[in-house]
Design a protein around this motif. Structure first.
Motif, mmCIF file in Angstrom:
data_model
loop_
_atom_site.group_PDB
_atom_site.id
_atom_site.type_symbol
_atom_site.label_atom_id
_atom_site.label_comp_id
_atom_site.label_asym_id
_atom_site.label_seq_id
_atom_site.Cartn_x
_atom_site.Cartn_y
_atom_site.Cartn_z
ATOM 1 N N ALA A 47 11.916 7.271 4.263
ATOM 2 C CA ALA A 47 11.183 5.604 3.907
ATOM 3 C C ALA A 47 11.066 5.438 2.208
ATOM 4 C CB ALA A 47 9.801 5.723 4.411
ATOM 5 N N ALA A 48 11.562 4.348 1.840
ATOM 6 C CA ALA A 48 11.195 3.927 0.232
ATOM 7 C C ALA A 48 10.586 2.750 0.365
ATOM 8 C CB ALA A 48 12.970 3.717 -0.135
ATOM 9 N N ILE A 49 9.489 2.919 -0.567
ATOM 10 C CA ILE A 49 8.310 1.902 -0.758
ATOM 11 C C ILE A 49 8.404 1.490 -2.001
ATOM 12 C CG2 ILE A 49 5.929 1.401 -0.310
ATOM 13 C CD1 ILE A 49 5.929 3.641 1.802
ATOM 14 N N GLU A 50 8.368 0.218 -2.301
ATOM 15 C CA GLU A 50 8.123 -0.182 -3.789
ATOM 16 C C GLU A 50 7.329 -1.529 -3.510
ATOM 17 O OE1 GLU A 50 10.560 -1.686 -7.669
ATOM 18 O OE2 GLU A 50 11.749 -1.309 -5.930
ATOM 19 N N GLY A 51 6.230 -1.434 -4.111
ATOM 20 C CA GLY A 51 5.316 -2.508 -3.984
ATOM 21 C C GLY A 51 4.780 -2.627 -2.622
ATOM 22 N N GLU A 52 4.799 -3.743 -1.811
ATOM 23 C CA GLU A 52 4.553 -4.162 -0.674
ATOM 24 C C GLU A 52 5.905 -4.209 0.306
ATOM 25 O OE1 GLU A 52 1.776 -4.706 0.599
ATOM 26 O OE2 GLU A 52 0.887 -4.431 -1.395
ATOM 27 N N GLU A 53 7.017 -3.661 -0.295
ATOM 28 C CA GLU A 53 8.197 -3.706 0.315
ATOM 29 C C GLU A 53 8.634 -2.304 0.935
ATOM 30 O OE1 GLU A 53 12.965 -5.119 -0.247
ATOM 31 O OE2 GLU A 53 11.453 -5.574 -1.549
ATOM 32 N N ARG A 54 9.112 -2.298 2.287
ATOM 33 C CA ARG A 54 9.326 -1.039 2.825
ATOM 34 C C ARG A 54 10.657 -0.921 3.499
ATOM 35 N NH1 ARG A 54 6.146 3.344 5.231
ATOM 36 N NH2 ARG A 54 7.390 4.595 6.607
ATOM 37 N N LYS A 55 11.582 0.000 3.066
ATOM 38 C CA LYS A 55 12.969 0.106 3.821
ATOM 39 C C LYS A 55 12.887 1.679 4.335
ATOM 40 C CE LYS A 55 14.475 -3.473 1.517
ATOM 41 N NZ LYS A 55 14.940 -4.504 2.087
ATOM 42 N N THR A 56 13.351 1.484 5.559
ATOM 43 C CA THR A 56 13.593 3.149 6.351
ATOM 44 C C THR A 56 14.938 3.178 6.713
ATOM 45 O OG1 THR A 56 12.949 1.963 8.510
ATOM 46 C CG2 THR A 56 11.217 2.711 7.284
ATOM 47 N N VAL A 57 15.341 4.378 6.888
ATOM 48 C CA VAL A 57 16.640 5.062 7.535
ATOM 49 C C VAL A 57 16.210 6.281 8.360
ATOM 50 C CG1 VAL A 57 18.788 5.932 6.876
ATOM 51 C CG2 VAL A 57 17.883 4.243 5.426
ATOM 52 N N ASP A 58 16.898 6.170 9.650
ATOM 53 C CA ASP A 58 16.703 7.170 10.455
ATOM 54 C C ASP A 58 18.011 7.711 10.991
ATOM 55 O OD1 ASP A 58 13.713 6.810 10.586
ATOM 56 O OD2 ASP A 58 14.137 5.210 12.123
ATOM 57 N N ILE A 59 18.262 8.891 10.695
ATOM 58 C CA ILE A 59 19.339 9.746 10.837
ATOM 59 C C ILE A 59 19.305 10.776 12.072
ATOM 60 C CG2 ILE A 59 21.179 11.177 9.615
ATOM 61 C CD1 ILE A 59 20.054 9.940 7.074
#
Length: 67
Positions: A47-59
């Motif tokens: 999970a990468a979070i910057e401010g209010e934005e969140r991106k996720t990668v599941d492997i």
């Protein structure tokens, strides 16, 4: 920050943060499996979070081969 699972001494998660820039990168490692002479996580969630934005990668590793 690193978190080790006390039951088996394997990596449970790791975290990198930049609090002043409101950034966080976290990786969680689960379901370890033995492949040959190696013990590797079957699942990794990032999970990468910057401010209010969140991106996720599941492997999820279903097949691993070594040379």
């Amino acid at each position: 920050m690193f978190q080790i699972e006390p039951k088996n001494f394997k990596m449970a998660s790791q975290q990198l943060s930049q609090p002043l820039k409101k950034r966080l990168l976290q990786g969680n490692y689960t379901d370890y499996q033995k492949i040959g002479k190696y013990i590797l996580p079957q699942r990794i969630a990032v999970a990468a979070i910057e401010g209010e934005e969140r991106k996720t990668v599941d492997i999820e590793y279903k097949n691993i081969e070594f040379d």
